[in-house]
Write a protein that holds these residues in place. Structure first.
Motif, PDB file in Angstrom:
ATOM      1  N   HIS A  76       9.820   5.598   9.594  1.00 55.14           N
ATOM      2  CA  HIS A  76      10.234   4.636   8.566  1.00 55.14           C
ATOM      3  C   HIS A  76       9.040   4.313   7.683  1.00 55.14           C
ATOM      4  O   HIS A  76       8.008   3.863   8.171  1.00 55.14           O
ATOM      5  N   ASN A  77       9.194   4.537   6.383  1.00 57.37           N
ATOM      6  CA  ASN A  77       8.136   4.218   5.412  1.00 57.37           C
ATOM      7  C   ASN A  77       8.416   2.828   4.856  1.00 57.37           C
ATOM      8  O   ASN A  77       9.475   2.575   4.298  1.00 57.37           O
ATOM      9  N   SER A  78       7.459   1.934   5.016  1.00 58.16           N
ATOM     10  CA  SER A  78       7.655   0.556   4.574  1.00 58.16           C
ATOM     11  C   SER A  78       7.375   0.421   3.077  1.00 58.16           C
ATOM     12  O   SER A  78       7.064   1.396   2.398  1.00 58.16           O
ATOM     13  N   LYS A  79       7.455  -0.807   2.586  1.00 55.33           N
ATOM     14  CA  LYS A  79       7.161  -1.070   1.172  1.00 55.33           C
ATOM     15  C   LYS A  79       5.738  -0.651   0.834  1.00 55.33           C
ATOM     16  O   LYS A  79       5.456  -0.195  -0.259  1.00 55.33           O
ATOM     17  N   HIS A  96       1.924   2.910   4.951  1.00 57.94           N
ATOM     18  CA  HIS A  96       2.245   2.508   6.326  1.00 57.94           C
ATOM     19  C   HIS A  96       3.607   3.043   6.748  1.00 57.94           C
ATOM     20  O   HIS A  96       4.569   2.980   5.993  1.00 57.94           O
ATOM     21  N   TYR A  97       3.660   3.553   7.971  1.00 57.45           N
ATOM     22  CA  TYR A  97       4.906   4.023   8.572  1.00 57.45           C
ATOM     23  C   TYR A  97       5.098   3.326   9.902  1.00 57.45           C
ATOM     24  O   TYR A  97       4.126   2.985  10.581  1.00 57.45           O
ATOM     25  N   THR A  98       6.353   3.129  10.267  1.00 54.03           N
ATOM     26  CA  THR A  98       6.691   2.693  11.612  1.00 54.03           C
ATOM     27  C   THR A  98       7.407   3.872  12.258  1.00 54.03           C
ATOM     28  O   THR A  98       8.371   4.398  11.701  1.00 54.03           O
ATOM     29  N   SER A 131       2.782   1.620  14.628  1.00 54.33           N
ATOM     30  CA  SER A 131       2.189   1.631  13.294  1.00 54.33           C
ATOM     31  C   SER A 131       1.402   2.913  13.086  1.00 54.33           C
ATOM     32  O   SER A 131       0.498   3.229  13.861  1.00 54.33           O
ATOM     33  N   LEU A 135      10.725  -3.779  13.643  1.00 52.85           N
ATOM     34  CA  LEU A 135       9.490  -3.045  13.342  1.00 52.85           C
ATOM     35  C   LEU A 135       8.488  -3.102  14.497  1.00 52.85           C
ATOM     36  O   LEU A 135       7.709  -2.177  14.700  1.00 52.85           O
TER      37      LEU A 135
END
Length: 125
Positions: free
Chosen positions: A97-100, A104-106, A58, A53
């Motif tokens: 990438h969508n986190s939990k 927030h995305y990476t 971010s 990550l």
């Protein structure tokens, strides 16, 4: 992808991609430069070298979430990252990438993505 050699050395990196176009926000310098788009793995070597990550950027799904992150930065970082930029990113730009935390995305940009031209500083409230 940008930093592909590093990503290849980490298992399952980058993590799954959210397909399609997405409007995302990032805390940036004003005026915006390439320095606004350096991942933590580069900035904080060697601490995050093996963290997938940390090789991404971010980003946030809305202005308010980005603003909240900006307000939570240290005073020193707030001097550097004083603005919020907005972008519409698609699959050709890189991996999203969508986190939990759904806000927030990476983002892992493709080597060919001109990241500076993809983002524009916004002033919302």
């Amino acid at each position: 992808m940008k930093y592909q050699d590093k990503l290849d050395s980490i298992k399952n990196c980058p993590v799954e991609n959210q397909k399609g176009e997405k409007i995302l926000f990032r805390c940036v310098e004003n005026p915006m430069t390439e320095k606004s788009f350096i991942p933590n793995a580069v900035l904080l070597k060697p601490k995050f070298q093996d963290n997938c990550l940390a090789w991404g950027l971010s980003l946030f799904s809305n202005y308010d979430s980005a603003k909240q992150m900006l307000n939570n930065l240290s005073k020193n970082k707030q001097l550097n990252y004083s603005s919020i930029a907005k972008s519409i990113l698609s699959d050709v730009d890189g991996v999203k990438h969508n986190s939990k935390n759904k806000k927030h995305y990476t983002f892992y940009p493709e080597k060919s993505t001109d990241i500076l031209s993809k983002f524009a500083i916004v002033n919302e409230n």
